[in-house]
Scaffold this motif. Sequence first.
Motif, PDB file in Angstrom:
ATOM      1  N   GLY A 166      -4.795  10.071   1.199  1.00 27.65           N
ATOM      2  CA  GLY A 166      -5.955  10.867   1.580  1.00 27.65           C
ATOM      3  C   GLY A 166      -5.623  12.159   2.292  1.00 27.65           C
ATOM      4  N   CYS A 167      -4.327  12.437   2.498  1.00 22.58           N
ATOM      5  CA  CYS A 167      -3.935  13.648   3.238  1.00 22.58           C
ATOM      6  C   CYS A 167      -3.408  14.766   2.325  1.00 22.58           C
ATOM      7  CB  CYS A 167      -2.897  13.305   4.303  1.00 22.58           C
ATOM      8  SG  CYS A 167      -3.635  12.482   5.730  1.00 22.58           S
ATOM      9  N   GLY A 168      -3.607  14.621   1.010  1.00 21.98           N
ATOM     10  CA  GLY A 168      -3.328  15.732   0.112  1.00 21.98           C
ATOM     11  C   GLY A 168      -1.877  15.930  -0.266  1.00 21.98           C
ATOM     12  N   LYS A 169      -1.161  14.838  -0.542  1.00 19.65           N
ATOM     13  CA  LYS A 169       0.244  14.993  -0.921  1.00 19.65           C
ATOM     14  C   LYS A 169       0.389  15.738  -2.243  1.00 19.65           C
ATOM     15  CE  LYS A 169       0.445  10.273  -2.826  1.00 19.65           C
ATOM     16  NZ  LYS A 169       0.493  10.594  -4.244  1.00 19.65           N
ATOM     17  N   THR A 170      -0.569  15.528  -3.168  1.00 20.47           N
ATOM     18  CA  THR A 170      -0.487  16.215  -4.462  1.00 20.47           C
ATOM     19  C   THR A 170      -0.632  17.721  -4.290  1.00 20.47           C
ATOM     20  OG1 THR A 170      -1.548  14.255  -5.420  1.00 20.47           O
ATOM     21  CG2 THR A 170      -1.322  16.183  -6.839  1.00 20.47           C
ATOM     22  N   ILE A 171      -1.517  18.138  -3.379  1.00 24.21           N
ATOM     23  CA  ILE A 171      -1.699  19.571  -3.114  1.00 24.21           C
ATOM     24  C   ILE A 171      -0.417  20.174  -2.546  1.00 24.21           C
ATOM     25  CG2 ILE A 171      -2.932  21.239  -1.663  1.00 24.21           C
ATOM     26  CD1 ILE A 171      -4.553  20.192  -4.032  1.00 24.21           C
ATOM     27  N   VAL A 172       0.243  19.427  -1.649  1.00 18.75           N
ATOM     28  CA  VAL A 172       1.480  19.942  -1.053  1.00 18.75           C
ATOM     29  C   VAL A 172       2.547  20.138  -2.125  1.00 18.75           C
ATOM     30  CG1 VAL A 172       3.361  19.484   0.562  1.00 18.75           C
ATOM     31  CG2 VAL A 172       1.015  18.922   1.212  1.00 18.75           C
ATOM     32  N   PHE A 173       2.761  19.112  -2.962  1.00 17.93           N
ATOM     33  CA  PHE A 173       3.831  19.302  -3.945  1.00 17.93           C
ATOM     34  C   PHE A 173       3.420  20.267  -5.061  1.00 17.93           C
ATOM     35  CE2 PHE A 173       2.583  15.029  -5.951  1.00 17.93           C
ATOM     36  CZ  PHE A 173       2.306  15.492  -7.228  1.00 17.93           C
ATOM     37  N   ALA A 174       2.103  20.478  -5.236  1.00 14.11           N
ATOM     38  CA  ALA A 174       1.654  21.518  -6.179  1.00 14.11           C
ATOM     39  C   ALA A 174       2.084  22.891  -5.678  1.00 14.11           C
ATOM     40  CB  ALA A 174       0.139  21.464  -6.351  1.00 14.11           C
TER      41      ALA A 174
ATOM     42  N   VAL B  68       7.813  11.821  -2.815  1.00 15.79           N
ATOM     43  CA  VAL B  68       6.549  11.867  -2.081  1.00 15.79           C
ATOM     44  C   VAL B  68       5.968  10.469  -2.017  1.00 15.79           C
ATOM     45  CG1 VAL B  68       4.296  12.984  -1.915  1.00 15.79           C
ATOM     46  CG2 VAL B  68       6.171  14.165  -3.073  1.00 15.79           C
ATOM     47  N   THR B  69       5.614  10.028  -0.818  1.00 14.26           N
ATOM     48  CA  THR B  69       5.085   8.669  -0.683  1.00 14.26           C
ATOM     49  C   THR B  69       4.147   8.578   0.512  1.00 14.26           C
ATOM     50  OG1 THR B  69       5.698   6.322  -0.494  1.00 14.26           O
ATOM     51  CG2 THR B  69       7.045   7.893   0.736  1.00 14.26           C
ATOM     52  N   ALA B  70       3.278   7.559   0.515  1.00 15.25           N
ATOM     53  CA  ALA B  70       2.496   7.241   1.706  1.00 15.25           C
ATOM     54  C   ALA B  70       3.429   6.532   2.683  1.00 15.25           C
ATOM     55  CB  ALA B  70       1.312   6.352   1.337  1.00 15.25           C
ATOM     56  N   THR B  71       2.953   6.300   3.909  1.00 18.24           N
ATOM     57  CA  THR B  71       3.805   5.739   4.950  1.00 18.24           C
ATOM     58  C   THR B  71       4.514   4.477   4.471  1.00 18.24           C
ATOM     59  OG1 THR B  71       2.218   6.552   6.563  1.00 18.24           O
ATOM     60  CG2 THR B  71       3.849   5.002   7.347  1.00 18.24           C
ATOM     61  N   PRO B  72       5.845   4.493   4.357  1.00 19.16           N
ATOM     62  CA  PRO B  72       6.575   3.308   3.907  1.00 19.16           C
ATOM     63  C   PRO B  72       6.896   2.378   5.075  1.00 19.16           C
ATOM     64  CG  PRO B  72       8.088   5.140   4.173  1.00 19.16           C
ATOM     65  CD  PRO B  72       6.727   5.635   4.611  1.00 19.16           C
ATOM     66  N   ASP B  73       7.173   1.123   4.774  1.00 16.85           N
ATOM     67  CA  ASP B  73       7.618   0.244   5.854  1.00 16.85           C
ATOM     68  C   ASP B  73       9.115   0.441   6.082  1.00 16.85           C
ATOM     69  OD1 ASP B  73       8.949  -1.158   3.859  1.00 16.85           O
ATOM     70  OD2 ASP B  73       7.512  -2.800   3.815  1.00 16.85           O
ATOM     71  N   ARG B  74       9.612  -0.207   7.117  1.00 20.54           N
ATOM     72  CA  ARG B  74      11.015  -0.005   7.512  1.00 20.54           C
ATOM     73  C   ARG B  74      11.968  -0.437   6.392  1.00 20.54           C
ATOM     74  NH1 ARG B  74      12.357  -1.785  13.446  1.00 20.54           N
ATOM     75  NH2 ARG B  74      11.235   0.136  13.819  1.00 20.54           N
ATOM     76  N   GLY B  75      11.638  -1.542   5.706  1.00 20.08           N
ATOM     77  CA  GLY B  75      12.474  -1.986   4.594  1.00 20.08           C
ATOM     78  C   GLY B  75      12.512  -0.962   3.480  1.00 20.08           C
ATOM     79  N   ASP B  76      11.354  -0.370   3.179  1.00 16.63           N
ATOM     80  CA  ASP B  76      11.304   0.691   2.170  1.00 16.63           C
ATOM     81  C   ASP B  76      12.194   1.853   2.570  1.00 16.63           C
ATOM     82  OD1 ASP B  76       9.648  -0.403   0.300  1.00 16.63           O
ATOM     83  OD2 ASP B  76       7.817   0.457   1.103  1.00 16.63           O
ATOM     84  N   MET B  77      12.098   2.247   3.850  1.00 15.09           N
ATOM     85  CA  MET B  77      12.863   3.413   4.299  1.00 15.09           C
ATOM     86  C   MET B  77      14.367   3.168   4.180  1.00 15.09           C
ATOM     87  SD  MET B  77      11.176   6.028   4.839  1.00 15.09           S
ATOM     88  CE  MET B  77      12.685   6.854   5.312  1.00 15.09           C
ATOM     89  N   GLN B  78      14.794   1.954   4.485  1.00 11.24           N
ATOM     90  CA  GLN B  78      16.223   1.664   4.367  1.00 11.24           C
ATOM     91  C   GLN B  78      16.661   1.693   2.911  1.00 11.24           C
ATOM     92  OE1 GLN B  78      16.277  -1.985   6.669  1.00 11.24           O
ATOM     93  NE2 GLN B  78      17.285  -0.971   8.353  1.00 11.24           N
ATOM     94  N   ASN B  79      15.794   1.224   2.008  1.00 10.61           N
ATOM     95  CA  ASN B  79      16.105   1.305   0.585  1.00 10.61           C
ATOM     96  C   ASN B  79      16.101   2.745   0.099  1.00 10.61           C
ATOM     97  OD1 ASN B  79      16.388  -1.462   0.240  1.00 10.61           O
ATOM     98  ND2 ASN B  79      14.213  -1.767  -0.123  1.00 10.61           N
TER      99      ASN B  79
ATOM    100  N   ILE C 273      10.275  16.304  -8.783  1.00  6.63           N
ATOM    101  CA  ILE C 273       9.371  15.746  -7.770  1.00  6.63           C
ATOM    102  C   ILE C 273       8.940  14.365  -8.238  1.00  6.63           C
ATOM    103  CG2 ILE C 273       7.135  16.003  -6.617  1.00  6.63           C
ATOM    104  CD1 ILE C 273       7.510  19.059  -6.898  1.00  6.63           C
ATOM    105  N   VAL C 274       9.177  13.357  -7.395  1.00  2.16           N
ATOM    106  CA  VAL C 274       8.836  11.968  -7.734  1.00  2.16           C
ATOM    107  C   VAL C 274       7.604  11.553  -6.950  1.00  2.16           C
ATOM    108  CG1 VAL C 274       9.642   9.583  -7.820  1.00  2.16           C
ATOM    109  CG2 VAL C 274      11.280  11.455  -8.129  1.00  2.16           C
ATOM    110  N   ASP C 275       6.486  11.389  -7.665  1.00  6.66           N
ATOM    111  CA  ASP C 275       5.266  10.914  -7.014  1.00  6.66           C
ATOM    112  C   ASP C 275       5.382   9.403  -6.798  1.00  6.66           C
ATOM    113  OD1 ASP C 275       2.767  10.972  -5.908  1.00  6.66           O
ATOM    114  OD2 ASP C 275       1.679  11.222  -7.792  1.00  6.66           O
ATOM    115  N   GLU C 276       4.804   8.908  -5.672  1.00 12.09           N
ATOM    116  CA  GLU C 276       4.932   7.496  -5.292  1.00 12.09           C
ATOM    117  C   GLU C 276       6.413   7.115  -5.255  1.00 12.09           C
ATOM    118  OE1 GLU C 276       2.365   6.307  -4.178  1.00 12.09           O
ATOM    119  OE2 GLU C 276       0.704   7.288  -5.195  1.00 12.09           O
TER     120      GLU C 276
END
Length: 529
Positions: free
Chosen positions: A32-40, A147-158, A120-123
């Motif tokens: 909801g914070c406009g990630k697509t607009i930013v990478f556009a 580009v991703t929404a807030t990931p969890d700690r496990g996601d970030m390590q991956n 640019i990799v969406d999601e």
Amino acid sequence: MELRTYQEEARAAIHDEWGKGNKRTLLVLPTGCGKTIVFAKVTEDCVRNGSRVLIMAHRGELLDQASDKIKKATGLTCSVEKAEESCIGSWYRVVVGSVQTLTREKRLKRFSKNYFDVIIVDEAHHCISDSYQNVLQYFEEADVLGVTATPDRGDMQNLGAYFNSMAYEYTLPKAIREGYLCKIQAQTIPLKLDLTGVGMQSGDFKAGDLGTLLDPYLFQIAQEMVKYCIDRKIVIFLPLVKTSQKFRDILNEAGFKAAEVNGNSEDRAEVLQDFQAGKYNVLCNSMLLTEGWDCPSVDCVIVLRPTKVRSLYCQMVGRGTRLFPGKKELLLLDFLWMTERHELCRPANLLASSEDIAKKMTEKIEEAPCPLDLEVVEKQAAEDVIAQREEALAKKLAEMKKRKRKLVDPLQFEMSIQSEDLSGYVPAFGWEMGPPSDKQAKTLEKLGIFPDEIENAGKAAKLLDRLDKRKVDGLTTPKQIRFLESRGFQHVGTWQFDHAKHLIDRIAGGGWHIPKGIVPQEYCPGGDF
């Protein structure tokens, strides 16, 4: 299109990372914070510099959405690399491509390895899969933005195993505080659902087992919904299509106007449009609407597909966090999921910066008879946890302060400046996990921090950044903290540099004795300055 302040900051930070040689960088923005607009806009910048850009996603809807937003935001037209459509021979500098298509060896080898300058990799939480890696490694010289929404700690390590850096992160609490997303209220429903017999698959609960578990409770859940959200616009996430369809029928019998969509729904577009228009007030789905679908008027989300994966949980809840005229808040109905073996994502995990705070928040929400504002609960829980930690660490800190050492222990420094992000830091990217460099250790020692207690380069970098910022902000140095706290003064890390210097000068002028009338434990800086 004029970008919001945080979007412009993100755009600049991405180019800055690439400019510093960090070829693979991440952008984290809540749903909801406009990630697509930013990478556009980043895409537009790259095209202006003569680059060819590939935007990659795993679903057709996401590619269509990206192409549409880029056209509206920048005027640029995209060519397509998907199924029978190919960008080869097109003069357009932007390509939207399906990973399923591009990962095919025959398709991939039609391109030269330097065909794309930027990818640019969406999601981006999907990009550690083999299919994405095949494409990314083929175009290995390209600058990459995930580009991703807030990931969890496990996601970030991956993700940290592939990406070099985090260019920019905008958090959900900050987006709510600054008025870009709506407030979130959570209500625990006193209905116990036992997950102890549910199996695991690919690191999360098995959908089939969850569907079997839910079946006996669906009528009770519907009755609870009548009490709490009969007049709201609701999206419900369920584990299986058959469970979703069954619950739709139960809800219609209970007085709701419910519809259901799934991957095989021939009338999906019509149903979504009717829901948006208000023909239905409940939309049931089996994990179909987690990405690439927006309906800002949704003001209630119910997750009946429990998950351990925070990024997935954020995606589901994110269907209701957008602003809409007349919408006051998003209501999250949360049931008492009982599990002995696995941590489960609950509303608290959306805002909590640590597991301790999340647990304390969950306790407060479960005890409350009415919905609670997550921001308010998070603040209270954080205060409780910090107080508990300070009490537990009091003896350890007392021992540190007695040490015959001129340097400040990092733990003492973190507690003194009340820095949750430093004390709870876990390295994510590959370079962060290695030991501090000699240069980092020497600089920290020079600035008054004992470097031997710092385990990794990421923590050292964070400490150095914080020390630079504190100097700019005119706050106390580690040496001032060490001296004054060894004499009983509290939280010297929150003081101004000049206040601490004035007090130290007074103590020195009095033969290194505390001036009369000053009680260190009660002293408030600034009153005598």
